[in-house]
Design a protein around this motif. Structure first.
Motif, PDB file in Angstrom:
ATOM      1  N   LYS A 195      14.226  -3.666   9.505  1.00 28.69           N
ATOM      2  CA  LYS A 195      14.284  -5.040  10.039  1.00 28.69           C
ATOM      3  C   LYS A 195      14.325  -6.048   8.906  1.00 28.69           C
ATOM      4  CE  LYS A 195      11.873  -4.969  14.467  1.00 28.69           C
ATOM      5  NZ  LYS A 195      10.620  -5.331  15.136  1.00 28.69           N
ATOM      6  N   SER A 196      13.874  -5.638   7.715  1.00 31.77           N
ATOM      7  CA  SER A 196      13.868  -6.549   6.565  1.00 31.77           C
ATOM      8  C   SER A 196      15.275  -6.684   5.987  1.00 31.77           C
ATOM      9  CB  SER A 196      12.932  -6.020   5.473  1.00 31.77           C
ATOM     10  OG  SER A 196      13.271  -6.609   4.221  1.00 31.77           O
ATOM     11  N   ARG A 197      15.706  -7.943   5.791  1.00 28.04           N
ATOM     12  CA  ARG A 197      17.018  -8.173   5.184  1.00 28.04           C
ATOM     13  C   ARG A 197      17.006  -7.742   3.725  1.00 28.04           C
ATOM     14  NH1 ARG A 197      16.812 -14.181   7.318  1.00 28.04           N
ATOM     15  NH2 ARG A 197      14.758 -13.754   6.475  1.00 28.04           N
ATOM     16  N   ASN A 198      15.861  -7.900   3.052  1.00 28.39           N
ATOM     17  CA  ASN A 198      15.781  -7.510   1.638  1.00 28.39           C
ATOM     18  C   ASN A 198      15.828  -5.991   1.489  1.00 28.39           C
ATOM     19  OD1 ASN A 198      15.323 -10.067  -0.004  1.00 28.39           O
ATOM     20  ND2 ASN A 198      13.912 -10.331   1.702  1.00 28.39           N
TER      21      ASN A 198
ATOM     22  N   PRO B 281       2.865 -10.994   6.445  1.00 29.85           N
ATOM     23  CA  PRO B 281       3.751  -9.998   7.073  1.00 29.85           C
ATOM     24  C   PRO B 281       4.126 -10.394   8.490  1.00 29.85           C
ATOM     25  CG  PRO B 281       1.487  -9.198   7.039  1.00 29.85           C
ATOM     26  CD  PRO B 281       1.479 -10.522   6.333  1.00 29.85           C
ATOM     27  N   SER B 282       5.367 -10.809   8.699  1.00 29.87           N
ATOM     28  CA  SER B 282       5.718 -11.390  10.003  1.00 29.87           C
ATOM     29  C   SER B 282       7.229 -11.427  10.176  1.00 29.87           C
ATOM     30  CB  SER B 282       5.172 -12.820  10.072  1.00 29.87           C
ATOM     31  OG  SER B 282       5.505 -13.546   8.894  1.00 29.87           O
ATOM     32  N   PHE B 283       7.775 -10.417  10.787  1.00 30.39           N
ATOM     33  CA  PHE B 283       9.195 -10.502  11.127  1.00 30.39           C
ATOM     34  C   PHE B 283       9.352 -11.487  12.288  1.00 30.39           C
ATOM     35  CE2 PHE B 283       9.671  -5.982   9.438  1.00 30.39           C
ATOM     36  CZ  PHE B 283      10.321  -6.403   8.290  1.00 30.39           C
TER      37      PHE B 283
ATOM     38  N   GLY C  88       0.000  -6.955   2.074  1.00 26.33           N
ATOM     39  CA  GLY C  88       0.372  -6.827   3.491  1.00 26.33           C
ATOM     40  C   GLY C  88       1.862  -7.014   3.695  1.00 26.33           C
ATOM     41  N   ASP C  89       2.394  -8.090   3.115  1.00 25.86           N
ATOM     42  CA  ASP C  89       3.825  -8.371   3.301  1.00 25.86           C
ATOM     43  C   ASP C  89       4.686  -7.394   2.500  1.00 25.86           C
ATOM     44  OD1 ASP C  89       5.888  -9.727   4.463  1.00 25.86           O
ATOM     45  OD2 ASP C  89       5.539 -11.633   3.446  1.00 25.86           O
ATOM     46  N   LEU C  90       4.160  -6.937   1.358  1.00 27.87           N
ATOM     47  CA  LEU C  90       4.906  -5.945   0.563  1.00 27.87           C
ATOM     48  C   LEU C  90       5.080  -4.658   1.380  1.00 27.87           C
ATOM     49  CD1 LEU C  90       6.103  -5.215  -2.261  1.00 27.87           C
ATOM     50  CD2 LEU C  90       3.847  -4.284  -2.831  1.00 27.87           C
ATOM     51  N   VAL C  91       3.997  -4.221   2.015  1.00 26.86           N
ATOM     52  CA  VAL C  91       4.053  -2.989   2.814  1.00 26.86           C
ATOM     53  C   VAL C  91       5.066  -3.152   3.955  1.00 26.86           C
ATOM     54  CG1 VAL C  91       2.730  -1.556   4.432  1.00 26.86           C
ATOM     55  CG2 VAL C  91       1.729  -2.204   2.238  1.00 26.86           C
ATOM     56  N   LEU C  92       4.996  -4.299   4.654  1.00 26.39           N
ATOM     57  CA  LEU C  92       5.929  -4.510   5.777  1.00 26.39           C
ATOM     58  C   LEU C  92       7.378  -4.485   5.303  1.00 26.39           C
ATOM     59  CD1 LEU C  92       6.276  -5.379   8.825  1.00 26.39           C
ATOM     60  CD2 LEU C  92       6.605  -7.681   7.918  1.00 26.39           C
ATOM     61  N   THR C  93       7.634  -5.263   4.251  1.00 28.62           N
ATOM     62  CA  THR C  93       9.025  -5.505   3.873  1.00 28.62           C
ATOM     63  C   THR C  93       9.639  -4.302   3.162  1.00 28.62           C
ATOM     64  OG1 THR C  93       8.281  -7.769   3.593  1.00 28.62           O
ATOM     65  CG2 THR C  93      10.511  -7.324   2.936  1.00 28.62           C
TER      66      THR C  93
HETATM   67  O1  LIG Z   1       9.316 -12.153   5.142  1.00 23.29           O
HETATM   68  C1  LIG Z   1       9.579 -11.364   6.010  1.00 23.29           C
HETATM   69  C2  LIG Z   1       8.548 -10.583   6.708  1.00 23.29           C
HETATM   70  O2  LIG Z   1       7.255 -10.997   6.387  1.00 23.29           O
HETATM   71  C3  LIG Z   1      11.000 -11.097   6.359  1.00 23.29           C
HETATM   72  O3  LIG Z   1      11.535 -10.282   5.394  1.00 23.29           O
HETATM   73  P1  LIG Z   1      13.110 -10.252   5.109  1.00 23.29           P
HETATM   74  O4  LIG Z   1      13.474 -11.655   4.644  1.00 23.29           O
HETATM   75  O5  LIG Z   1      13.300  -9.214   4.084  1.00 23.29           O
HETATM   76  O6  LIG Z   1      13.779  -9.927   6.407  1.00 23.29           O
END
Ligand SMILES: O=C(CO)COP(=O)(O)O
Ligand SMILES: NC(=O)C1=CN([C@@H]2O[C@H](COP(=O)(O)OP(=O)(O)OC[C@H]3O[C@@H](n4cnc5c(N)ncnc54)[C@H](OP(=O)(O)O)[C@@H]3O)[C@@H](O)[C@H]2O)C=CC1
Length: 323
Positions: free
Chosen positions: A250-253, A134-136, A240-245
């Motif tokens: 901020k997540s593009r997805n 998990p890391s923007f 962890g990354d699932l929760v963030l994204t």
């Molecule tokens: O992988 C990411 C954060 O861990 C970035 O996610 P996005 O590509 O959806 O912006």
């Protein structure tokens, strides 16, 4: 240890700052557009991809590919679908003893390979690792606290990379489980599109939470079938990354899903989940794993069903014991 970063996007730029701070060495940030890299070098900021964040003084932006040749560690930070060609391009330029780290999240469309499998095929005999979690890019570049997974089958390589990237705010945790780290990063991007679509349709926070939990169940089913460890799937690079994204615009997805759910034009920046979803579903089918949420995302992005119909189909699935 000297680090070079291939890929002058948001994540490559953030990681070059991290490496320059952690090592105290010059860190090459290698992009493919000479004019843009010259602009970044002059302004000391990557205005197009990571605006308003100053480059560390040790970062050397360049389009000269040979800048990779004196690096002990090479981070490949490009879209997953280009990883194989980037490996082929840089293989003759890299030191044979260099450790190559993929920082991509996705599944290769043609081969259904995960990023670390692409490295294994395309860079035989070299030392490999994968960074995921998990890391923007913006959070990392701002020096906000971030913890990620650094997985490698090569313990010494994992230690060297971890030490060359660890700063006061960026903490890589070592793991041997490359399959788990790679699968978590690939699947969460797709599941974030689904969570965004549910949020965008105004179905409420409870529905989004259900989507995240059921999404994790399908991520874990495929991960276990691929031989990933449960603790990796429930760790930084999986849950962890699932929760963030699935919880941040901020997540593009997530933002892509949100736009689809609202019936708005999708944001023009391509999210990795969109490029990965068909391959992820095909990979699951190969292993006879049911991934209904990911399949619904594939159907929506493939124009085969509307968002409304996809959500209705998911809700209409027969009830069964939770697994
Ligand atoms: O992988 C990411 C954060 O861990 C970035 O996610 P996005 O590509 O959806 O912006
Ligand atoms: N952004 C984030 O917060 C995070 C991203 N990631 C992952 O990192 C990877 C890269 O993401 P990110 O940096 O955000 O993406 P960006 O779109 O910001 O940057 C991608 C970079 O790759 C370059 N590139 C694209 N195609 C090619 C090609 N064919 N050959 C060589 N270089 C190419 C682009 O060059 P050009 O600038 O010339 O177009 C650009 O510099 C993705 O897999 C993503 O999932 C992981 C964690 C966090």
């Amino acid at each position: 240890m000297r680090v070079a970063v291939v890929g002058g996007g948001a994540w490559g730029t953030a990681l070059s700052n991290v490496a320059a701070e952690a090592t105290g060495e010059q860190t090459a940030l290698i992009g493919r557009d000479p004019a843009r890299m010259a602009e970044i070098a002059k302004a000391r900021v990557n205005a197009a991809r990571l605006p308003d964040i100053a480059l560390h003084q040790g970062v050397h932006p360049t389009a000269d590919r040979t800048a990779v040749s004196d690096a002990d560690i090479v981070l490949l930070v490009v879209p997953t679908q280009t990883l194989r060609s980037v490996c082929a391009e840089f293989l003759p330029l890299m030191s044979p003893g260099a450790i190559v780290v993929t920082c991509c999240k996705g599944v290769e469309q043609v081969t259904l390979a995960l990023p670390h499998e692409v490295l294994r095929d395309a860079l035989p005999g070299m030392r490999h690792a994968i960074l995921s979690g998990p890391s923007f890019a913006e959070d990392v570049a701002l020096g906000l606290p971030t913890a990620v997974t650094l997985a490698s089958h090569d313990e010494d390589a994992a230690i060297l990379v971890t030490e060359s990237l660890a700063t006061r705010s960026f903490r890589p945790y070592r793991s041997h489980d490359m399959d788990g780290a790679a699968l978590g990063g690939a699947a969460k991007n797709v599941l974030a599109i689904a969570a965004g679509a549910v949020a965008g349709r105004g179905l409420g926070a409870s529905a989004v939470a259900a989507m995240v939990a059921r999404g994790f169940a399908e991520l874990a089913r495929l991960g276990l079938a691929l031989g990933a460890k449960p603790e990796t799937l429930a760790g930084l690079s999986g849950l962890g990354d699932l929760v963030l994204t699935t919880s941040s615009t901020k997540s593009r997805n997530f933002s892509l899903g949100l736009a689809l759910g609202r019936g708005e034009p999708p944001p023009n920046k391509l999210a990795e989940g969109a490029a990965t979803v068909e391959a992820l579903v095909a990979l699951a089918a190969q292993h006879e794993i049911d991934m209904p949420i990911s399949a619904a995302v594939a159907d929506v992005l493939g124009g085969r069903v509307s968002v409304g119909a996809a959500v209705a189909n998911l809700l209409a699935r027969p009830l069964r014991a939770e697994v």
